[in-house]
Design a protein around this motif. Sequence first.
Motif, PDB file in Angstrom:
ATOM      1  N   PHE A   1       0.919  -1.366   0.061  1.00 19.61           N
ATOM      2  CA  PHE A   1      -0.040  -0.119  -0.009  1.00 19.61           C
ATOM      3  C   PHE A   1       0.702   1.186   0.043  1.00 19.61           C
ATOM      4  O   PHE A   1       1.646   1.406   0.846  1.00 19.61           O
ATOM      5  CB  PHE A   1      -1.043   0.039   1.209  1.00 19.61           C
ATOM      6  N   ASN A   2       0.646   2.251  -0.930  1.00 17.51           N
ATOM      7  CA  ASN A   2       1.338   3.424  -1.276  1.00 17.51           C
ATOM      8  C   ASN A   2       0.444   4.538  -0.598  1.00 17.51           C
ATOM      9  O   ASN A   2      -0.511   4.963  -1.671  1.00 17.51           O
ATOM     10  CB  ASN A   2       1.782   3.348  -2.478  1.00 17.51           C
TER      11      ASN A   2
ATOM     12  N   PHE B   1      -2.205   3.749  -5.379  1.00 16.94           N
ATOM     13  CA  PHE B   1      -2.467   3.322  -4.399  1.00 16.94           C
ATOM     14  C   PHE B   1      -1.358   2.008  -4.015  1.00 16.94           C
ATOM     15  O   PHE B   1      -1.161   1.685  -2.888  1.00 16.94           O
ATOM     16  CB  PHE B   1      -3.612   3.069  -3.651  1.00 16.94           C
ATOM     17  N   TRP B   2      -0.887   1.698  -4.859  1.00 14.92           N
ATOM     18  CA  TRP B   2      -0.176   0.170  -4.668  1.00 14.92           C
ATOM     19  C   TRP B   2       1.292   0.197  -5.475  1.00 14.92           C
ATOM     20  O   TRP B   2       1.083   0.688  -6.462  1.00 14.92           O
ATOM     21  CB  TRP B   2      -1.049  -0.968  -5.179  1.00 14.92           C
ATOM     22  N   THR B   3       2.418  -0.453  -5.056  1.00 20.60           N
ATOM     23  CA  THR B   3       3.227  -0.772  -5.556  1.00 20.60           C
ATOM     24  C   THR B   3       3.835  -2.198  -5.498  1.00 20.60           C
ATOM     25  O   THR B   3       3.409  -2.712  -4.638  1.00 20.60           O
ATOM     26  CB  THR B   3       4.519   0.192  -4.962  1.00 20.60           C
TER      27      THR B   3
ATOM     28  N   LEU C   1     -10.711  -5.202   3.746  1.00 19.70           N
ATOM     29  CA  LEU C   1     -11.977  -5.128   2.785  1.00 19.70           C
ATOM     30  C   LEU C   1     -12.808  -4.136   3.642  1.00 19.70           C
ATOM     31  O   LEU C   1     -13.219  -4.211   4.643  1.00 19.70           O
ATOM     32  CB  LEU C   1     -12.579  -6.367   2.564  1.00 19.70           C
ATOM     33  N   GLY C   2     -13.461  -3.255   2.810  1.00 23.15           N
ATOM     34  CA  GLY C   2     -14.436  -2.075   3.247  1.00 23.15           C
ATOM     35  C   GLY C   2     -13.804  -0.817   3.908  1.00 23.15           C
ATOM     36  O   GLY C   2     -14.351   0.146   4.147  1.00 23.15           O
TER      37      GLY C   2
ATOM     38  N   TYR D   1      -8.801  -1.445  -1.287  1.00 20.09           N
ATOM     39  CA  TYR D   1      -8.809   0.160  -1.608  1.00 20.09           C
ATOM     40  C   TYR D   1      -8.032   0.628  -2.548  1.00 20.09           C
ATOM     41  O   TYR D   1      -6.648   0.307  -2.265  1.00 20.09           O
ATOM     42  CB  TYR D   1      -8.832   0.903  -0.202  1.00 20.09           C
ATOM     43  N   GLY D   2      -8.467   1.205  -3.517  1.00 16.76           N
ATOM     44  CA  GLY D   2      -7.459   1.941  -4.445  1.00 16.76           C
ATOM     45  C   GLY D   2      -6.878   1.012  -5.661  1.00 16.76           C
ATOM     46  O   GLY D   2      -6.147   1.577  -6.425  1.00 16.76           O
TER      47      GLY D   2
END
Length: 96
Positions: free
Chosen positions: A23-24, A58-60, A41-42, A74-75
């Motif tokens: 998560f970024n 949002f992700w790497t 989740l959520g 999320y993202g």
Amino acid sequence: MIRQAVAISGSLGNPEGSLVHKFNPPPEWPEPPSASWRPPLGWEPDPAWPEAPAGWGFWTNRNGRPTSGPIGAYGAVDAGRLELATVDPALVLMHS
């Protein structure tokens, strides 16, 4: 009929573990509580936090490069990935 069981481990069956997607958080958001933290989740960000910049990734991946993220997180960018999984109804993923 041919069945193949696939062991699920790590991130979506990747044997290299859960840090394949990291998560970024955007600038001015608090840092995650640990390097391996993922939004459950959520999860939604605190409304008091500033908006993420337009197009923020949002992700790497494990090399720090932008990635689409884990499905449903999320993202994450999910568009098209679930459709790919349903292209051939003869393919079945089984796990126990």
